[in-house]
Design a protein around this motif. Structure first.
Motif, PDB file in Angstrom:
ATOM      1  N   ARG A 156      95.360 -88.098  32.576  1.00 17.12           N
ATOM      2  CA  ARG A 156      94.022 -87.641  32.936  1.00 17.12           C
ATOM      3  C   ARG A 156      93.035 -87.721  31.789  1.00 17.12           C
ATOM      4  O   ARG A 156      92.072 -87.000  31.758  1.00 17.12           O
TER       5      ARG A 156
ATOM      6  N   ASP B 167      87.446 -86.782  33.756  1.00 20.10           N
ATOM      7  CA  ASP B 167      88.107 -87.065  35.033  1.00 20.10           C
ATOM      8  C   ASP B 167      88.869 -85.894  35.628  1.00 20.10           C
ATOM      9  O   ASP B 167      89.652 -86.081  36.546  1.00 20.10           O
ATOM     10  N   ASP B 168      88.687 -84.699  35.135  1.00 24.70           N
ATOM     11  CA  ASP B 168      89.378 -83.551  35.698  1.00 24.70           C
ATOM     12  C   ASP B 168      88.433 -82.360  35.668  1.00 24.70           C
ATOM     13  O   ASP B 168      87.584 -82.260  34.783  1.00 24.70           O
TER      14      ASP B 168
ATOM     15  N   ASP C 201      81.171 -87.036  31.793  1.00 23.60           N
ATOM     16  CA  ASP C 201      81.256 -86.093  32.908  1.00 23.60           C
ATOM     17  C   ASP C 201      81.779 -84.717  32.495  1.00 23.60           C
ATOM     18  O   ASP C 201      82.008 -83.863  33.341  1.00 23.60           O
TER      19      ASP C 201
ATOM     20  N   ASP D  86      84.466 -79.373  34.003  1.00 22.65           N
ATOM     21  CA  ASP D  86      83.344 -79.944  34.762  1.00 22.65           C
ATOM     22  C   ASP D  86      82.399 -78.861  35.265  1.00 22.65           C
ATOM     23  O   ASP D  86      81.522 -79.124  36.078  1.00 22.65           O
TER      24      ASP D  86
END
Length: 748
Positions: free
Chosen positions: A9, A448-449, A482, A565
């Protein structure tokens, strides 16, 4: 060597693959003696066969001395055999087993001969017999050089029992080396060779007119060798130049040896130049510094090897600075060997890092902002104080703030990154972090997580990095686009000797800092807020424990970077709340509806860190809401029906609403909770609702006393959901429904 670790990840910010083919020389059937050294004199040397194999990105071998030491540590050879092999390595002797031949192309010199000279009387007779030709100056009959040039049999008649080294210094071999004399030096070189004549003349001139006056003016003069055995001249310093020890085999460039029986301090010395390097002037400047070091008499014992080599390489920088001629900067090529292994103890001499450790005396002579090379001379002189001559104590007492202040600054300046690129100003030092060197496992991108944990130095959870005394650790982490919020857990916080600093790279601004994070556990950043947004963070962790120097300091828990995130600047979207109910008693029945709808914008107003939990408090700063109250009342006695509907609205108020989100940073997975609510005044409501002066437009759940768990189905950067429940009381039944759909946003 830098390594890249992949996890499902996260991905590296960049990956550069260099794939090529090389040739591997594979020694087949090459046997090596690992026992007593007595079998070596005159032993035949087996010739390894050569097999060519294709390879991908072949790594360089460690230096020969490292391979020998590892074999000793594994018990494959004993200590005396290891010493013999190290002496063989200095001179490129063919008796060194091929499996122990490393990559010595960057080895400048060696202390193996000096060590063997100092230990000679304690060695076994067989070992003494093996090493004694290497411990006498090469000008003598029976020396290693005489045997190399004329053959062992030609000098056998002159060989004497090796009870003492001086027993071998009986006769100067004729036509082997001839002298070139100046006021302070006698330079010996091979006759009838114009190239050696030119080199000898250059070395003699540079030593006499440049190196000697510059270094002795700062330090002291070498001790005289007048009247000593194994001295073919008078009290002048002897420098021996020889043909390459063995063509095709690596050896040291040069070395300085003490005379027999003189130990490792307050000792006269001589120099050997074994082969020509890129800057022979700087090589002999380095070796001449060793001659000066041996002139000191440190009270606490012989100088550590790292201090000998680091200050000898520093002497190159000092000599070039004072000389006024163009600099070869040969000392700088060794800096990388220290920088890439700064995680080790300062006195670790693995590879060639002790040469690169010249950066420490280089820093000490400049750190005040002006050049003070005399500090190094003062440190050397102060070590002779019988009452307080410990090298590390002397350094601590003579620098402002001691090791505790200077070591963290040294760790920072090693990076040589603007605006802290002082090395560049001090000596046109161009090597920089990431461009020219970096520590292993240095760049990790987090993305991505919804929640991701990275452990520094790729350590497994529960086994955090323990930093050696006078060690430095660097790691650079790239923050992916992100990531909305990230935090670093400094579990070294408030520990003695430990300093945690950070450089932050921001778009258009370059590197900024350092920031000192030593006293706090968590450092938290919201990527949604421009003033906090960073692209990369470079962590600098240093251990300044100079009194001990043999242990490690472990943190109180994992050293982690947590990325999330979770939007941390603000939220906007829609929300609604509605209550529909009925109340019945003997007199009548009332049906009622209360409703609030809003388009709120929540903005961060406070951030709270408590333990491992971060709390984000938001208040509405923009948006509008509408409200509705409606009822129908039926009087059972009269059958009369009364109805009322009122509506209204207005701007949202910060004092009448809020959103609170918590993120637990201690675990491996996301543990996020939230709660929210909002009201709007309803001054013209239907009079039956006498207790409702404000109508809700968002209530996450009025029954819960704790925040709600984050919805697992919510996409990244979104908070959406609903809640509905029915309550039944004394003649009353009502159903309350609340819904929200919010999206995080970044500050402009």
């Amino acid at each position: 060597m830098s390594h890249t670790h992949f996890a499902p990840r996260f991905r590296l910010a960049w990956v550069a693959w260099a794939i090529g083919f090389g040739l591997l020389l594979w020694p087949a059937a090459a046997s090596a003696h690992t026992g007593d050294a007595s079998a070596w004199p005159g032993a035949p040397v087996s010739s390894p066969s050569t097999v060519f194999l294709p390879m991908i990105s072949r790594q360089r071998l460690p230096p020969t001395a490292d391979l020998i030491e590892r074999a000793r540590e594994r018990g494959e050879i004993n200590a005396e055999t290891a010493l013999i092999y190290k002496v063989f390595a200095v001179f490129g002797d063919a008796r060194l087993p091929p499996r122990l031949r490393g990559d010595d192309r960057d080895v400048l010199d060696s202390n193996a001969v000096a060590e063997a000279t100092q230990r000679f009387e304690t060695l076994t007779p067989a070992t003494r017999q093996t090493v004694v030709p290497f411990l006498i100056p090469p000008v003598y009959a029976g020396s290693w050089y005489d045997q190399r040039v004329h053959g062992a049999s030609a000098t056998a008649a002159t060989a004497q029992p090796a009870d003492h080294i001086s027993d071998r210094c009986n006769e100067v071999a004729q036509n082997l080396l001839i002298p070139l004399e100046t006021d302070h030096f006698v330079v010996w070189f091979p006759p009838n060779d114009n190239s050696f004549w030119q080199r000898a003349l250059a070395i003699s001139t540079n030593l006499e007119t440049r190196i000697y006056p510059i270094l002795t003016d700062l330090l002291r003069v070498p001790l005289s060798d007048a009247g000593l055995g194994c001295n073919p001249s008078d009290d002048r310093l002897d420098v021996y130049m020889v043909y390459d020890p063995l063509p095709g085999r690596e050896s040291a460039l040069a070395m300085v040896s003490t005379y027999p029986g003189k130990g490792c301090k307050a000792a006269p010395t001589y120099m050997q130049v074994l082969k020509q390097g890129s800057s022979e002037t700087n090589t002999v400047a380095h070796e001449f510094m060793h001659m000066l070091q041996y002139a000191y008499n440190p009270a606490a014992g012989c100088y550590d090897s790292w201090w000998m080599e680091s200050t000898a390489n520093w002497a190159i920088d000092y000599f070039e600075t004072m000389d006024g001629q163009p600099d070869a900067q040969s000392e700088q090529r060794y800096a990388k060997s220290y920088l890439e292994s700064a995680l080790l103890w300062l006195d670790d001499t693995t590879g060639i890092r002790e040469y690169g450790a010249y950066l420490w005396p280089f820093y000490l002579s400049h750190y005040t902002g002006s050049y003070h090379p005399e500090l190094i001379a003062q440190i050397l002189a102060a070590t002779e104080n019988a009452a307080n001559g410990d090298l590390y104590q002397v350094i601590n007492d003579r620098i402002t703030g001691g090791w505790e202040q200077r070591w963290p600054e040294f760790a920072l300046l090693n990076l040589n990154l603007p605006p802290n690129n002082r090395y560049e100003a001090w000596d046109n030092f161009q090597k920089r972090w990431l461009v020219d060197w970096r520590m292993a496992d240095a760049r990790v991108a987090l993305l991505d997580d919804p929640y991701w944990v990275h452990y520094l130095n790729a350590q497994p959870a529960g086994d955090p990095l323990a930093l050696p005394d006078l060690g430095i650790f660097y790691e650079e982490i790239a923050i992916a686009d992100d990531v909305r919020m990230w935090a670093f857990a400094n579990t070294f916080n408030n520990m003695p000797h430990m300093r945690v600093q950070a450089l932050l790279y921001r778009d258009g601004q370059g590197w900024q800092g350092p920031e000192d994070w030593s006293q706090r556990k968590w450092s938290l950043f919201c990527q949604d807020i421009p003033a906090e947004r960073v692209e990369r963070v470079l962590l600098i962790i240093s251990n300044s424990n100079w009194q001990r120097r043999t242990d490690r300091i472990a943190p109180n828990g994992d050293l982690r970077v947590v990325s999330s995130d979770l939007p941390c600047a603000g939220w906007r979207g829609t929300s609604s709340w509605q209550m529909v109910g009925q109340s019945v008693n003997a007199q009548g029945q009332v049906d009622y509806t209360l409703r609030g709808d809003a388009t709120p914008t929540f903005t961060l107003t406070r951030r709270i860190l408590a333990g491992d939990q971060v709390g984000l408090e938001f208040q509405p700063t923009a948006g509008n809401a509408t409200w509705l109250t409606a009822f129908t009342a039926l009087d059972f006695q009269t059958g009369h029906t009364t109805s009322c509907t009122q509506t209204g609205g207005g701007a949202l108020s910060a004092g009448l609403g809020g959103l609170f989100i918590t993120e637990d940073l201690s675990g491996e997975t996301m543990q996020r909770q939230f709660e929210a609510g909002g009201l709007i005044p309803a001054p013209e409501r239907c009079s039956v609702f006498t207790t409702w002066t404000h109508i809700p437009w968002l209530v996450t759940d009025i029954r819960d006393t704790a925040p709600r768990p984050w919805p697992t189905s919510a996409p990244h950067g979104r908070l959406q959901g609903s809640d509905s429940f029915t309550e039944v009381g004394d003649g009353t039944t009502d159903t309350t429904t609340s819904a929200w759909n919010l999206t995080g946003f970044a500050s402009p």
